[in-house]
Design a protein around this motif. Structure first.
Motif, PDB file in Angstrom:
ATOM      1  N   THR A  95      15.219  78.707  60.578  1.00  0.00           N
ATOM      2  CA  THR A  95      15.135  77.581  59.636  1.00  0.00           C
ATOM      3  C   THR A  95      13.739  77.401  59.066  1.00  0.00           C
ATOM      4  O   THR A  95      13.564  76.650  58.110  1.00  0.00           O
ATOM      5  CB  THR A  95      15.556  76.281  60.337  1.00  0.00           C
ATOM      6  N   ARG A 139      23.956  70.261  54.230  1.00  0.00           N
ATOM      7  CA  ARG A 139      23.674  69.032  54.984  1.00  0.00           C
ATOM      8  C   ARG A 139      24.303  67.832  54.289  1.00  0.00           C
ATOM      9  O   ARG A 139      24.727  67.922  53.143  1.00  0.00           O
ATOM     10  CB  ARG A 139      22.189  68.749  55.144  1.00  0.00           C
ATOM     11  N   ILE A 140      24.289  66.747  54.966  1.00  0.00           N
ATOM     12  CA  ILE A 140      24.810  65.503  54.401  1.00  0.00           C
ATOM     13  C   ILE A 140      23.669  64.800  53.671  1.00  0.00           C
ATOM     14  O   ILE A 140      22.537  64.750  54.169  1.00  0.00           O
ATOM     15  CB  ILE A 140      25.398  64.615  55.508  1.00  0.00           C
ATOM     16  N   SER A 141      23.972  64.240  52.518  1.00  0.00           N
ATOM     17  CA  SER A 141      22.954  63.565  51.714  1.00  0.00           C
ATOM     18  C   SER A 141      22.385  62.362  52.460  1.00  0.00           C
ATOM     19  O   SER A 141      22.965  61.883  53.440  1.00  0.00           O
ATOM     20  CB  SER A 141      23.543  63.117  50.374  1.00  0.00           C
ATOM     21  N   ASP A 142      21.265  61.852  51.958  1.00  0.00           N
ATOM     22  CA  ASP A 142      20.601  60.712  52.598  1.00  0.00           C
ATOM     23  C   ASP A 142      21.508  59.485  52.687  1.00  0.00           C
ATOM     24  O   ASP A 142      21.437  58.723  53.648  1.00  0.00           O
ATOM     25  CB  ASP A 142      19.319  60.349  51.848  1.00  0.00           C
ATOM     26  N   PHE A 147      27.682  66.182  50.410  1.00  0.00           N
ATOM     27  CA  PHE A 147      27.010  67.355  50.953  1.00  0.00           C
ATOM     28  C   PHE A 147      25.918  67.768  49.988  1.00  0.00           C
ATOM     29  O   PHE A 147      26.113  67.701  48.770  1.00  0.00           O
ATOM     30  CB  PHE A 147      27.979  68.515  51.153  1.00  0.00           C
TER      31      PHE A 147
END
Length: 148
Positions: A95, A139-142, A147
């Motif tokens: 990463t 990833r999941i948004s703030d 996504f």
């Protein structure tokens, strides 16, 4: 030069002893050096291991995991999997760019092919055109709704 049979055996044993000393002196019989791989950030590095034990039911009789230590004290632990026969694998996508070290452990600590295997992965920044490798994993948004 000794020409009798006993003399030849003495010379052969002496030559074998010299060969072994030179191998040990060069590190040839020492513990295998850790594996080193190079991979782009976010791309998969596949580590292949060979088990020294054949299991009747590998899914139930053993499991392996790898702990990766990377830049900024990042630690990622991942399970490995049986890939048929005596082959086991771990897949890892760094990463962050930089040096990552890993240690693989096995539930069967007597299995020298799987337990306490170490290595290093050097991750370089991705320079290609694929967006997935430019930005990393999904990833999941703030706000938790999308996504990204």
């Amino acid at each position: 030069m000794v020409r009798n049979r006993k003399g030849k055996e003495t010379i052969s044993v002496f030559m074998l002893l010299c060969l072994l000393i030179s191998i040990v002196g060069s590190g040839g019989l020492a513990v295998a050096a850790p594996v080193e791989m190079k991979v782009d950030q976010w791309k998969v590095a596949e580590i292949t291991l060979t088990s020294t034990v054949s299991y009747d039911n590998p899914f139930m009789d053993n499991e392996i995991s790898a702990t990766f230590n990377g830049p900024g004290n990042t630690v990622i632990t991942l399970p490995g999997y049986w890939d048929g026969g005596n082959t086991w694998k771990v897949r890892f996508a760094p990463t962050l760019p930089g040096a990552w070290s890993y240690i693989i452990t096995s539930a069967d600590t007597s299995n020298a092919g799987l337990h306490n295997q170490t290595g290093k992965i050097v991750a370089t920044p991705y320079k290609g055109k694929l967006e997935i490798y430019k930005h990393g994993f999904l990833r999941i948004s703030d706000n938790g709704r999308y996504f990204t």
